[in-house]
Design an enzyme around this catalytic site. Structure first.
Site, PDB file in Angstrom:
ATOM      1  N   ASP A 405       1.005 -11.419   4.296  1.00 17.00           N
ATOM      2  CA  ASP A 405      -0.347 -11.029   4.687  1.00 17.00           C
ATOM      3  C   ASP A 405      -1.178 -12.291   4.890  1.00 17.00           C
ATOM      4  O   ASP A 405      -0.751 -13.402   4.557  1.00 17.00           O
ATOM      5  CB  ASP A 405      -0.954 -10.156   3.572  1.00 17.00           C
ATOM      6  CG  ASP A 405      -2.186  -9.387   4.025  1.00 17.00           C
ATOM      7  OD1 ASP A 405      -2.439  -9.314   5.242  1.00 17.00           O
ATOM      8  OD2 ASP A 405      -2.888  -8.855   3.154  1.00 17.00           O
ATOM      9  N   GLU A 408      -2.757 -15.290   9.552  1.00 17.64           N
ATOM     10  CA  GLU A 408      -3.280 -15.654  10.882  1.00 17.64           C
ATOM     11  C   GLU A 408      -3.403 -17.178  11.088  1.00 17.64           C
ATOM     12  O   GLU A 408      -3.237 -17.606  12.243  1.00 17.64           O
ATOM     13  CB  GLU A 408      -4.626 -14.979  11.108  1.00 17.64           C
ATOM     14  CG  GLU A 408      -4.549 -13.473  11.281  1.00 17.64           C
ATOM     15  CD  GLU A 408      -4.273 -12.751   9.964  1.00 17.64           C
ATOM     16  OE1 GLU A 408      -3.626 -11.692  10.005  1.00 17.64           O
ATOM     17  OE2 GLU A 408      -4.684 -13.265   8.901  1.00 17.64           O
ATOM     18  N   ASP A 483      -6.212  -4.197   8.748  1.00 20.01           N
ATOM     19  CA  ASP A 483      -7.185  -3.506   7.904  1.00 20.01           C
ATOM     20  C   ASP A 483      -8.038  -2.533   8.706  1.00 20.01           C
ATOM     21  O   ASP A 483      -9.164  -2.832   9.117  1.00 20.01           O
ATOM     22  CB  ASP A 483      -8.079  -4.533   7.195  1.00 20.01           C
ATOM     23  CG  ASP A 483      -7.294  -5.393   6.214  1.00 20.01           C
ATOM     24  OD1 ASP A 483      -6.177  -4.984   5.833  1.00 20.01           O
ATOM     25  OD2 ASP A 483      -7.796  -6.459   5.834  1.00 20.01           O
TER      26      ASP A 483
END
Length: 799
Positions: A405, A408, A483
């Site tokens: 997670d 990015e 999300d």
């Protein structure tokens, strides 16, 4: 926002007269008077690469996106020089290159225009960073449509949209919000029933304008790097997607448990809470294969550690969960806490593995543990080190899957939400700034994770999940769409994102069922589960801020509905597993938008809701509250309503009843749908019989069932079972032929064929050309028979 018009006024430069041409086997080079070189590489008759250099110099040719297993080879390549242009002909297309300005036009062999340059390639020097802003503009054909581009939260048809690719932590994103978590710069164009694709392989921030600013122009550009794109000719969308998927790669088969139902939350802790959740699943007999541990299992959010108060004996817990049929999946983030007493941090410091700023100091950013440093996953040494960090978690403790997670990378409390643009990266020996490496950072992290998982799970297959990705990331892992929010709008968004991702070569994908942010009511949760069980990756995940989000959290009625649909997913596991096999074998998306399924039908070009689960099951979610049904478009052909067995004629919109316990679900006539018995988890029981639902068709239809040991790598040595069925139906009889491949012997010995829609009463049954007694096949009325799994032909008739 900078407009195209404004960009054009900034001193753009364009290629001029071609002064030199040369050919080097499959590569053609055109050089202009002002130093532009166009390299055209013919990879296949229908796949061509276009690469542009300025100042006579190409950058080093390197890409993370391209698969090592890409297919190459063409049947024809002919080049002719004519007064206005060069004409290149392959076995499928023609390419015209204008001598005066290097503009390109691509046609089919009958000279129907498929794609053509408007301004074509042009560029502008980047005074802020150096190098060029590289640009390409194409003519938008009349009534042209556009699809693909990964996880965009927009209508499936991108005509009139403007989007950009910059992997971004987009908490609680909304419809049409840009950018999102992934960068997949690939689109499919469709015009006059001719499909093509363009993959702009550039890892800088890229921008796409699909006739948004000017209705007759589609353009794409990047903040740096090369103008380097691949062109794929169809004319079918399926051929375009297959070619792109072949270029960027496919994953290995996952273990079958990874296709089961997964339960997650931020966060389940301590151990007692985890056990309470898993026990409740078994008590209520709701199938589930995996339980997730979010960041709170760690000691102070330090990756590769365990909080010994919350989880005093992780190995014992993981073993006990496994005995009860639960695989444990843990979260690992890229941010490494700055702590000299933390072994992971110290190893990275000792070896120089952290990213640095332009002037030398380490890049620092705040994430969950506080101030962190970030490994440079574009460095192969760092990837090897990172892979090795998984030994204790996987080989010793026994964790079954890993979830990357925040990759990015996400950074808190800074406007950009990510690393500074001057951060330096190795980029596998091609040093660059974060401007170039940003979009591949998460991809290279999960690549390292995959390599570690594969090493330490062997001989089992690894399961890895990522949030961020670039084209080609599908080779390493599953993904989800980040999300999202517990709203009806996000139910719609999840549906279009899955279709778009699958058309973009990335099929192992799902959403946070029920919504991550905020709290669904029972109706929304039920409707989302009904949709989510028909997505390749199926996981409930929530922030936990607004209450519980387990299957039993919304009362008995919703619990029963959720159980019913999760059980249906487990019944359909052999069908889903076969979908995955076809995805990796043929590049066939696991979900098909209606336009993919039937591009000839103009009614499909703007449909968003309906999709094909595999090739033979039509699904349409109910996306509004208080609904007892909905209007939906049924594709051409005949379809069986799964719930009523009514046969409907497609090619039109129809009202379909669907109370809270139903989702509009149709089976293609002629389909043979394999099913397993309901299990509480994959491997709970030995499959003693394969059930196949046979849907009568007056005509011919083919179906496939792929099976293997459900884990491990013996399937790569031929130990698999592939059953290809050919059904031929007539009003007075039905024949089924079976063609088998592979050396794997399934545990079951019989197949139960359950017939739907037979227009005749069975009077005779022939197996392998011999008539058999009804008792020997346990004929049940007119509905089912049981036969040996090894039959080669079956014929039932009214005579």
């Amino acid at each position: 926002m900078i407009t195209n018009t404004e960009i054009e006024r900034r001193g753009n430069q364009h290629p001029n007269q071609i002064t030199e041409f040369r050919q080097d086997n499959d590569k053609l080079y055109f050089t202009t008077q002002n130093g532009v070189i166009l390299e055209i590489m013919v990879m296949r008759d229908s796949v061509v690469r276009f690469r542009y250099a300025t100042e006579h110099v190409f950058e080093p040719d390197f890409s993370y996106a391209i698969s090592e297993n890409v297919s190459l080879g063409y049947n024809e390549l002919d080049v002719k020089e004519e007064p206005p242009e060069y004409a290149i002909t392959t076995g499928k297309i023609k390419i015209y290159v204008k001598k005066s300005n290097l503009k390109v036009q691509i046609t089919d062999l009958e000279d129907n225009i498929i794609n053509e340059d408007e301004q074509g390639f042009h560029w502008e020097e980047s005074y802020d960073y150096g190098g060029n802003i590289v640009k390409m503009s194409k003519v938008t054909q009349s009534a042209e449509s556009y699809y693909g581009m990964g996880d965009k939260a927009s209508h499936t048809n991108l005509k009139g949209k403007r989007i950009n690719n910059w992997a971004t932590d987009s908490y609680a994103y909304g419809k049409d919000q840009e950018p999102l978590y992934k960068s997949i710069p690939f689109y499919v164009g469709l015009n006059k029933n001719i499909a093509y694709g363009i993959f702009f392989d550039n890892s800088f921030r890229t921008h796409f304008d699909f006739a948004h600013e000017r209705r007759n122009i589609t353009s794409f550009w990047a903040d740096g790097g090369e103008m380097n794109y691949y062109f794929f000719y169809g004319p079918k969308i399926s051929k375009v997607v297959e070619s792109y998927t072949n270029l960027t790669g496919v994953p290995e088969l996952p273990p079958m448990w990874a296709l089961g139902f997964h339960q997650s939350k931020w966060s389940y802790y301590p151990e007692k809470k985890v056990k309470d959740i898993t026990s409740k699943f078994r008590e209520l007999k709701i199938p589930c294969d995996a339980i997730y541990l979010d960041i709170d299992y760690m000691e102070g959010f330090r990756c590769f550690t365990w909080d010994n108060r919350r989880f005093p004996n992780p190995k014992k817990m993981v073993d006990e969960l496994q005995k009860d049929g639960f695989k444990t999946v843990t979260m690992i983030d890229p941010g490494i806490k700055i702590d000299r007493d933390y072994w992971v941090y110290q190893q990275a410091m000792d070896n120089g593995f952290f990213c640095r700023r332009a002037d030398g100091p380490h890049f620092k950013g705040k994430v969950w543990p506080g101030e962190c440093k970030f490994p440079d996953f574009t460095n192969p040494e760092v990837r090897e080190w990172w892979a090795g960090l998984y030994k204790e978690m996987i080989a010793d403790i026994g964790v079954h899957g890993v979830w990357n997670d925040m990759n990015e990378p996400a950074v808190m409390e800074v406007p950009s939400k990510t690393a500074n643009l001057d951060v330096r990266h190795d980029y596998d020996g091609h040093p660059c700034s974060h401007r170039k490496a940003h979009n591949v950072y998460g991809m290279q992290m999960v690549r390292a994770t995959f390599e570690g998982m594969k090493k330490f799970t062997f001989p089992r297959r690894p399961f890895v999940l990522t949030r961020a990705g670039y084209s080609g990331t599908q080779r390493y892992c599953a993904t989800w769409t980040g999300d999202n929010v517990a709203t009806w709008e996000h139910l719609w968004i999840a549906n279009v994102q899955m279709q778009r991702m699958c058309m973009s070569g990335y099929s192992f994908v799902g959403s946070d069922i029920g919504g991550f942010a905020e709290q669904p009511n029972g109706e929304l949760f039920a409707r989302w589960v009904q949709l989510g069980v028909f997505h390749p990756f199926c996981r409930v995940h929530s922030s936990g801020d607004h209450g519980e989000q387990e299957p039993w959290s919304f009362g008995t009625e919703v619990t029963d509905i959720v159980r019913k649909f999760i059980e249906l997913r487990y019944e359909l596991l052999p069908y889903l597993y076969t979908m995955f096999y076809k995805y990796i074998k043929e590049g066939l998306p696991m979900l098909q938008s209606l336009v993919f399924y039937n591009q000839e039908d103009a009614q499909t070009h703007f449909r968003t809701d309906e999709f094909l689960f595999g090739e033979q099951i039509l699904v349409c979610p109910v996306q509004e509250p208080n609904s007892q049904g909905r209007r939906m478009y049924i594709p051409k052909g005949k379809w069986y309503n799964y719930w009523t067995e009514e046969v409907v004629e497609g090619g039109a919109e129809k009202w379909v009843s669907a109370g809270i316990d139903k989702i509009p679900l149709f089976i293609k006539e002629g389909a043979m749908i394999p099913k397993y018995p309901v299990q509480q988890y994959v491997g709970e029981v030995e499959i003693d019989q394969l059930k196949v639902d046979v849907y009568f068709k007056d005509g011919v239809e083919t179906s496939t069932v792929y099976e293997d040991q459900q884990d491990g790598y013996d399937y790569k040595k031929g130990r698999y079972s592939l059953r290809n069925f050919k059904l031929k139906g007539k009003q007075e009889g039905l024949s089924i032929q079976q063609f088998k491949d592979g050396s794997y012997r399934t545990a079951y010995e019989t197949i139960k064929l359950h017939f739907h829609g037979l227009p005749f009463k069975i009077k005779t049954i022939e197996i392998d050309n011999d008539e058999v007694d009804f008792k020997s096949v346990k004929l049940n009325g007119n509905n089912s028979i049981e036969i040996s799994k090894d039959f080669t032909s079956l014929y039932i008739s009214a005579k």
